[in-house]
Design a protein around this motif. Structure first.
Motif, PDB file in Angstrom:
ATOM      1  N   GLU A 165       0.832  -1.198   0.000  1.00  0.00           N
ATOM      2  CA  GLU A 165       0.000   0.000   0.000  1.00  0.00           C
ATOM      3  C   GLU A 165       0.869   1.252   0.000  1.00  0.00           C
ATOM      4  OE1 GLU A 165      -3.724   1.984   2.505  1.00  0.00           O
ATOM      5  OE2 GLU A 165      -2.653   0.249   3.294  1.00  0.00           O
ATOM      6  N   LEU A 166       1.946   1.211   0.771  1.00  0.00           N
ATOM      7  CA  LEU A 166       2.856   2.353   0.848  1.00  0.00           C
ATOM      8  C   LEU A 166       3.445   2.659  -0.517  1.00  0.00           C
ATOM      9  CD1 LEU A 166       4.122   4.273   3.017  1.00  0.00           C
ATOM     10  CD2 LEU A 166       6.034   2.674   3.147  1.00  0.00           C
ATOM     11  N   ALA A 167       3.805   1.617  -1.247  1.00  0.00           N
ATOM     12  CA  ALA A 167       4.421   1.797  -2.563  1.00  0.00           C
ATOM     13  C   ALA A 167       3.400   2.139  -3.631  1.00  0.00           C
ATOM     14  CB  ALA A 167       5.188   0.533  -2.951  1.00  0.00           C
ATOM     15  N   ASN A 168       2.293   1.396  -3.673  1.00  0.00           N
ATOM     16  CA  ASN A 168       1.350   1.522  -4.779  1.00  0.00           C
ATOM     17  C   ASN A 168       0.334   2.633  -4.589  1.00  0.00           C
ATOM     18  OD1 ASN A 168       2.578  -0.742  -6.008  1.00  0.00           O
ATOM     19  ND2 ASN A 168       1.296  -2.131  -4.824  1.00  0.00           N
ATOM     20  N   LYS A 169      -0.095   2.845  -3.364  1.00  0.00           N
ATOM     21  CA  LYS A 169      -1.119   3.851  -3.098  1.00  0.00           C
ATOM     22  C   LYS A 169      -0.523   5.210  -2.777  1.00  0.00           C
ATOM     23  CE  LYS A 169      -5.417   4.438  -0.494  1.00  0.00           C
ATOM     24  NZ  LYS A 169      -6.335   3.787   0.483  1.00  0.00           N
ATOM     25  N   PHE A 170       0.612   5.194  -2.063  1.00  0.00           N
ATOM     26  CA  PHE A 170       1.200   6.445  -1.612  1.00  0.00           C
ATOM     27  C   PHE A 170       2.492   6.810  -2.338  1.00  0.00           C
ATOM     28  CE2 PHE A 170      -1.222   4.784   2.048  1.00  0.00           C
ATOM     29  CZ  PHE A 170      -2.114   5.831   2.195  1.00  0.00           C
ATOM     30  N   GLY A 171       2.911   5.952  -3.260  1.00  0.00           N
ATOM     31  CA  GLY A 171       4.083   6.279  -4.060  1.00  0.00           C
ATOM     32  C   GLY A 171       5.388   6.299  -3.296  1.00  0.00           C
ATOM     33  N   ALA A 172       5.443   5.550  -2.197  1.00  0.00           N
ATOM     34  CA  ALA A 172       6.659   5.521  -1.377  1.00  0.00           C
ATOM     35  C   ALA A 172       7.244   4.120  -1.403  1.00  0.00           C
ATOM     36  CB  ALA A 172       6.344   5.947   0.057  1.00  0.00           C
ATOM     37  N   ALA A 173       7.925   3.816  -2.496  1.00  0.00           N
ATOM     38  CA  ALA A 173       8.513   2.488  -2.676  1.00  0.00           C
ATOM     39  C   ALA A 173       9.964   2.487  -2.188  1.00  0.00           C
ATOM     40  CB  ALA A 173       8.440   2.093  -4.142  1.00  0.00           C
ATOM     41  N   GLY A 174      10.538   1.292  -2.129  1.00  0.00           N
ATOM     42  CA  GLY A 174      11.947   1.159  -1.786  1.00  0.00           C
ATOM     43  C   GLY A 174      12.156   0.528  -0.425  1.00  0.00           C
ATOM     44  N   ASP A 175      13.302  -0.113  -0.247  1.00  0.00           N
ATOM     45  CA  ASP A 175      13.566  -0.805   1.008  1.00  0.00           C
ATOM     46  C   ASP A 175      13.682   0.166   2.180  1.00  0.00           C
ATOM     47  OD1 ASP A 175      15.990   0.297   0.223  1.00  0.00           O
ATOM     48  OD2 ASP A 175      17.162  -1.519   0.548  1.00  0.00           O
ATOM     49  N   PHE A 176      14.253   1.350   1.953  1.00  0.00           N
ATOM     50  CA  PHE A 176      14.424   2.272   3.069  1.00  0.00           C
ATOM     51  C   PHE A 176      13.080   2.814   3.541  1.00  0.00           C
ATOM     52  CE2 PHE A 176      15.400   6.220   5.285  1.00  0.00           C
ATOM     53  CZ  PHE A 176      16.414   5.793   6.139  1.00  0.00           C
ATOM     54  N   ALA A 177      12.126   2.948   2.652  1.00  0.00           N
ATOM     55  CA  ALA A 177      10.788   3.376   3.060  1.00  0.00           C
ATOM     56  C   ALA A 177      10.199   2.353   4.040  1.00  0.00           C
ATOM     57  CB  ALA A 177       9.876   3.534   1.846  1.00  0.00           C
ATOM     58  N   GLN A 178      10.425   1.072   3.782  1.00  0.00           N
ATOM     59  CA  GLN A 178       9.948   0.034   4.686  1.00  0.00           C
ATOM     60  C   GLN A 178      10.701   0.072   6.010  1.00  0.00           C
ATOM     61  OE1 GLN A 178      10.126  -3.765   2.658  1.00  0.00           O
ATOM     62  NE2 GLN A 178       9.052  -2.984   0.850  1.00  0.00           N
ATOM     63  N   TYR A 179      12.010   0.281   5.933  1.00  0.00           N
ATOM     64  CA  TYR A 179      12.808   0.338   7.155  1.00  0.00           C
ATOM     65  C   TYR A 179      12.411   1.529   8.017  1.00  0.00           C
ATOM     66  CZ  TYR A 179      15.846  -2.912   4.564  1.00  0.00           C
ATOM     67  OH  TYR A 179      16.340  -3.969   3.851  1.00  0.00           O
ATOM     68  N   TYR A 180      12.059   2.624   7.371  1.00  0.00           N
ATOM     69  CA  TYR A 180      11.612   3.813   8.091  1.00  0.00           C
ATOM     70  C   TYR A 180      10.362   3.497   8.913  1.00  0.00           C
ATOM     71  CZ  TYR A 180       8.709   8.089   8.403  1.00  0.00           C
ATOM     72  OH  TYR A 180       7.867   9.082   8.807  1.00  0.00           O
ATOM     73  N   ASP A 242      18.439   6.272  -0.659  1.00  0.00           N
ATOM     74  CA  ASP A 242      17.763   5.854   0.565  1.00  0.00           C
ATOM     75  C   ASP A 242      17.091   7.024   1.282  1.00  0.00           C
ATOM     76  OD1 ASP A 242      18.247   3.153   0.368  1.00  0.00           O
ATOM     77  OD2 ASP A 242      20.049   3.180   1.605  1.00  0.00           O
ATOM     78  N   VAL A 243      17.836   8.107   1.456  1.00  0.00           N
ATOM     79  CA  VAL A 243      17.277   9.253   2.163  1.00  0.00           C
ATOM     80  C   VAL A 243      16.056   9.790   1.430  1.00  0.00           C
ATOM     81  CG1 VAL A 243      17.715  11.625   2.915  1.00  0.00           C
ATOM     82  CG2 VAL A 243      19.477   9.873   3.233  1.00  0.00           C
ATOM     83  N   GLU A 244      16.137   9.840   0.121  1.00  0.00           N
ATOM     84  CA  GLU A 244      15.003  10.312  -0.677  1.00  0.00           C
ATOM     85  C   GLU A 244      13.786   9.401  -0.494  1.00  0.00           C
ATOM     86  OE1 GLU A 244      18.628  12.120  -2.055  1.00  0.00           O
ATOM     87  OE2 GLU A 244      18.090  10.008  -1.741  1.00  0.00           O
ATOM     88  N   GLU A 245      14.010   8.080  -0.408  1.00  0.00           N
ATOM     89  CA  GLU A 245      12.908   7.156  -0.162  1.00  0.00           C
ATOM     90  C   GLU A 245      12.244   7.435   1.180  1.00  0.00           C
ATOM     91  OE1 GLU A 245      14.885   3.380  -2.613  1.00  0.00           O
ATOM     92  OE2 GLU A 245      14.377   3.184  -0.476  1.00  0.00           O
ATOM     93  N   GLY A 246      13.061   7.695   2.192  1.00  0.00           N
ATOM     94  CA  GLY A 246      12.517   8.000   3.504  1.00  0.00           C
ATOM     95  C   GLY A 246      11.718   9.286   3.500  1.00  0.00           C
ATOM     96  N   MET A 247      12.229  10.309   2.823  1.00  0.00           N
ATOM     97  CA  MET A 247      11.536  11.585   2.765  1.00  0.00           C
ATOM     98  C   MET A 247      10.212  11.463   2.000  1.00  0.00           C
ATOM     99  SD  MET A 247      13.085  13.786   4.527  1.00  0.00           S
ATOM    100  CE  MET A 247      14.572  13.538   5.523  1.00  0.00           C
ATOM    101  N   THR A 248      10.211  10.651   0.963  1.00  0.00           N
ATOM    102  CA  THR A 248       8.983  10.426   0.208  1.00  0.00           C
ATOM    103  C   THR A 248       7.933   9.757   1.081  1.00  0.00           C
ATOM    104  OG1 THR A 248      10.163  10.255  -1.897  1.00  0.00           O
ATOM    105  CG2 THR A 248       7.969   9.274  -1.793  1.00  0.00           C
ATOM    106  N   ALA A 249       8.360   8.778   1.875  1.00  0.00           N
ATOM    107  CA  ALA A 249       7.432   8.097   2.772  1.00  0.00           C
ATOM    108  C   ALA A 249       6.889   9.053   3.831  1.00  0.00           C
ATOM    109  CB  ALA A 249       8.115   6.906   3.434  1.00  0.00           C
ATOM    110  N   ALA A 250       7.771   9.863   4.415  1.00  0.00           N
ATOM    111  CA  ALA A 250       7.338  10.817   5.438  1.00  0.00           C
ATOM    112  C   ALA A 250       6.354  11.822   4.861  1.00  0.00           C
ATOM    113  CB  ALA A 250       8.547  11.531   6.033  1.00  0.00           C
ATOM    114  N   GLN A 251       6.601  12.253   3.631  1.00  0.00           N
ATOM    115  CA  GLN A 251       5.695  13.199   2.984  1.00  0.00           C
ATOM    116  C   GLN A 251       4.329  12.561   2.723  1.00  0.00           C
ATOM    117  OE1 GLN A 251       4.287  13.347  -0.265  1.00  0.00           O
ATOM    118  NE2 GLN A 251       3.446  15.401   0.062  1.00  0.00           N
ATOM    119  N   ALA A 252       4.343  11.304   2.340  1.00  0.00           N
ATOM    120  CA  ALA A 252       3.101  10.640   1.938  1.00  0.00           C
ATOM    121  C   ALA A 252       2.150  10.424   3.098  1.00  0.00           C
ATOM    122  CB  ALA A 252       3.422   9.296   1.285  1.00  0.00           C
ATOM    123  N   ILE A 253       2.667  10.329   4.322  1.00  0.00           N
ATOM    124  CA  ILE A 253       1.803  10.007   5.459  1.00  0.00           C
ATOM    125  C   ILE A 253       1.641  11.182   6.411  1.00  0.00           C
ATOM    126  CG2 ILE A 253       2.200   7.516   5.344  1.00  0.00           C
ATOM    127  CD1 ILE A 253       4.333   7.801   7.452  1.00  0.00           C
TER     128      ILE A 253
END
Length: 302
Positions: A165-180, A242-253
């Motif tokens: 859901e994080l990757a497909n719905k919120f556009g926050a893909a990548g292993d670091f997004a999951q680790y975050y 990696d950092v960009e993946e984390g920032m994308t995840a933080a922005q999405a939620i």
């Protein structure tokens, strides 16, 4: 991010494939309401009930409902003890599960070392996998809640389908997004150990709903900062992007982003986790400092 394989002595439970009482969404919701009420008050319960009635479930709240609620913690058993299934068996189910265990193990080792340096006693949490529905010390677990931390049993609860859901719905893909995600929930455990969660709980009980929400935001932003601290302490393992993946995840939620996505008005008084900009800023502060002392979200403006 290049993480070592998990340590075999991490405390892992696997509820996937188990059947829990209540079955349907209504039963699970009833189990969830005490947890929501303790964190957000009666108003929070009303909001969730309305969402459940209108949309047939908790919708895209995801990790917004889970997080750093607080009640008296109890000591968890180590892997293989009472209620534990053992790390090797639980973590070997699939790639997403193993990645979660790797991140959890890394966070445990990192925070144990940080506590040792400051002369504080560290107690490890447990990691609990569930699929669709499960049971925590805070009541029912359900996938719509997203990953969450339960202080009553010091458990980090994750249905790995959230990563999709994080990757497909919120556009926050990548292993670091999951680790975050894992590191953020681990941050809530650190708040239980430091007493921050309990202090927020007491403040929420004595204040208004708006004041309680504001305290929740500070708690969540501190967990974001702690996630950044974990990454900074393992900086040599970070890879490009990696950092960009984390920032994308933080922005999405961020609360404002989620409210816009839901088609409603942005209501700052209802925020419980912080705006996208705030979540990114505190994650970055942890990443740049690597120092838990720099994660004081309770002093001054956020």
């Amino acid at each position: 991010m290049r993480l070592d394989d998990f340590d075999n002595d991490i405390n892992v439970e696997d509820q996937r494939g188990q059947s829990f009482g209540g079955g349907g969404g209504g039963g699970l919701l009833l189990g969830l309401l005490p947890m929501i009420g303790s964190r957000f008050g009666c108003g929070g319960i009303v909001v969730v009930l309305i969402i459940f009635a209108v949309f047939g479930g908790l919708g895209n709240l995801g990790g917004l409902v889970g997080g750093g609620g607080s009640s008296a913690p109890t000591r968890s058993e180590r892997s293989g003890g009472a209620g534990g299934t053992g790390a090797a068996a639980a973590c070997g189910v699939d790639a997403a599960t193993k990645a979660t265990c790797n991140a959890f193990s890394s966070a445990e080792n990192t925070w144990e070392q940080l506590f040792a340096r400051s002369g504080e006693r560290f107690e490890a949490p447990k990691l609990v996998f569930y699929g669709g529905s499960g049971q925590s010390g805070c009541g029912a677990a359900m996938s719509a809640m997203g990953p969450f931390y339960c202080p009553s049993d010091q458990g980090i609860y994750i249905d790995t389908s959230f990563y999709d859901e994080l990757a497909n719905k919120f556009g926050a893909a990548g292993d670091f997004a999951q680790y975050y995600v894992v590191a953020h929930e681990f941050g809530h455990h650190i708040q239980t150990l430091t007493g921050a969660s309990e202090r927020v709980r007491r403040a929420q009980q004595s204040g208004s709903e708006a004041e309680g929400n504001a305290m929740s935001v500070r708690l969540e932003l501190q967990a974001d900062c702690y996630a950044g601290v974990w990454a900074a302490q393992n900086r040599n393992r970070l890879e490009p992007g990696d950092v960009e993946e984390g920032m994308t995840a933080a922005q999405a939620i961020g609360d404002d982003t989620l409210q816009r996505r839901g088609g409603g008005r942005v209501a700052p008084e209802s925020f419980t986790h912080g705006t996208s900009a705030q979540r990114q800023a505190w994650l970055r502060r942890g990443l740049e400092s690597g120092d838990p002392a720099q994660c004081d979200t309770f002093s001054g403006a956020i």
